[in-house]
Scaffold this motif. Sequence first.
Motif, PDB file in Angstrom:
ATOM      1  N   UNK A 120      43.529  31.671  45.377  1.00  0.00           N
ATOM      2  CA  UNK A 120      43.056  31.160  44.088  1.00  0.00           C
ATOM      3  C   UNK A 120      43.048  32.267  43.041  1.00  0.00           C
ATOM      4  N   UNK A 121      42.552  33.437  43.407  1.00  0.00           N
ATOM      5  CA  UNK A 121      42.491  34.547  42.453  1.00  0.00           C
ATOM      6  C   UNK A 121      43.882  35.052  42.097  1.00  0.00           C
ATOM      7  N   UNK A 122      44.775  35.059  43.085  1.00  0.00           N
ATOM      8  CA  UNK A 122      46.136  35.518  42.829  1.00  0.00           C
ATOM      9  C   UNK A 122      46.864  34.612  41.844  1.00  0.00           C
ATOM     10  N   UNK A 123      46.496  33.325  41.824  1.00  0.00           N
ATOM     11  CA  UNK A 123      47.176  32.368  40.953  1.00  0.00           C
ATOM     12  C   UNK A 123      46.508  32.203  39.588  1.00  0.00           C
ATOM     13  N   UNK A 124      45.423  32.942  39.359  1.00  0.00           N
ATOM     14  CA  UNK A 124      44.787  32.887  38.034  1.00  0.00           C
ATOM     15  C   UNK A 124      45.744  33.435  36.978  1.00  0.00           C
ATOM     16  N   UNK A 125      45.674  32.891  35.784  1.00  0.00           N
ATOM     17  CA  UNK A 125      46.537  33.335  34.693  1.00  0.00           C
ATOM     18  C   UNK A 125      46.238  34.803  34.377  1.00  0.00           C
ATOM     19  N   UNK A 126      47.232  35.681  34.486  1.00  0.00           N
ATOM     20  CA  UNK A 126      46.985  37.112  34.246  1.00  0.00           C
ATOM     21  C   UNK A 126      46.976  37.490  32.768  1.00  0.00           C
ATOM     22  N   UNK A 127      47.254  36.516  31.896  1.00  0.00           N
ATOM     23  CA  UNK A 127      47.386  36.808  30.464  1.00  0.00           C
ATOM     24  C   UNK A 127      46.207  36.229  29.695  1.00  0.00           C
ATOM     25  N   UNK A 128      45.642  37.029  28.820  1.00  0.00           N
ATOM     26  CA  UNK A 128      44.540  36.573  27.971  1.00  0.00           C
ATOM     27  C   UNK A 128      45.076  36.230  26.588  1.00  0.00           C
ATOM     28  N   UNK A 129      44.749  35.059  26.115  1.00  0.00           N
ATOM     29  CA  UNK A 129      45.212  34.633  24.795  1.00  0.00           C
ATOM     30  C   UNK A 129      44.191  35.012  23.735  1.00  0.00           C
ATOM     31  N   UNK A 130      44.660  35.605  22.636  1.00  0.00           N
ATOM     32  CA  UNK A 130      43.764  35.922  21.525  1.00  0.00           C
ATOM     33  C   UNK A 130      43.971  34.903  20.407  1.00  0.00           C
ATOM     34  N   UNK A 131      42.887  34.592  19.707  1.00  0.00           N
ATOM     35  CA  UNK A 131      42.905  33.570  18.661  1.00  0.00           C
ATOM     36  C   UNK A 131      42.916  34.159  17.255  1.00  0.00           C
TER      37      UNK A 131
END
Length: 392
Positions: A120-131
Amino acid sequence: MVVYMFYNPSNSGAVQLNSENIDMTLASNELVLINFYADWCRFSNILQPIFDEAAEKVQAAFPEPGKVVMGKVDCDRESSVASRFHITKYPTLKVLRNGQPTKREYRGARTVEAFTEFIRKQLEDPIREFQNIKDLEQLDSKKRIVVGYFDRRDMPEYNTFRRVATNLKEDCQFHVGFGDVVQALHPPGHPIIVFRPDVAVSNENDETYMGDLRSFDELNIWVQEKCVPLVREITFENAEELTEEGLPFLILFYAPGDLESIKDYKAIVQLDLISEKQNVNFLTADGKRFAHPLHHLGKTQADLPLIAIDSFRHMYLFPNFKDIYVPGKLKQFLNDLYSGKLHREFHYGPEKEAIADTNAIEDGKNPTTPPESTFKKLGPSKNRYTLLRDEL
């Protein structure tokens, strides 16, 4: 779909991999966790039903094609596959992202719950989106960061960026902005990817990727070069991984908050020691967290900053930190390790007094011994069977 069903069969348990289907399985799945086992190994037999049960739960939780596979390889029957992945112990659990082995094997708990949580942790989105573009001003200046500017999330270039981020998320932070948020920073229809160095502890500059944004291999190589620096920070979390690389450590122990010493050390390594990168690992270490190695060297936090070599047998202290500013001095320290001079001098004193070595021994004086390696003890145990027995 036919290809997917063949290489990701729906039968219970982990997928049995062999020389015929392993390449397609790796190529068609984002994440693959492989259990390399031997039928004669008791610990392999203990792990097998646990791994199979976890595989069923993972398949149920992540049924999307191409996402994740838990596989297994019978190393006696598939000796060529075992050799390809350098398997020397059983069971070994290898993690592969986008067809490439990660730096670390899986060494977590051998339970259904632990395997499922790991996936589950390995498949978390590694990218953070900024607004908001101003959010980029708040990023950690001690971290190496890759920022992407895209029109939309469904662009093929973004998919390439996401796959690369998945591979290198332990080495860099990844951030992304879309549409109106970043329209002033890139031409419409032309995404841009920028590397931002850890400016608080290095003298590097921002750099824009100029290659093919649709080429995974090309972008992956570029990002890896930026995110895996010549000088790395050693922590309790990555010490085992670094130890397994098998190279001696040249370590700067710094006081928390002393960023200038880190910058200077990195600059000197880049300037004078880059030719040695195949022979030694250049590292920095928080002297407060790693007080134990300092104690072995007879030093305390009051003596920071200081530099030492850990050869995995002994630790050797660079006499005076300020001498790093003397051209060639730090390189000579490494050369003295290679030639054995550091070891000899720890035993018998400076080499100009070597004539007295024999007399000292004859007089019954015991030669001194350099401190034992401390970082080697953070590496993997030699007795893998004991480790596995305890975990299972």
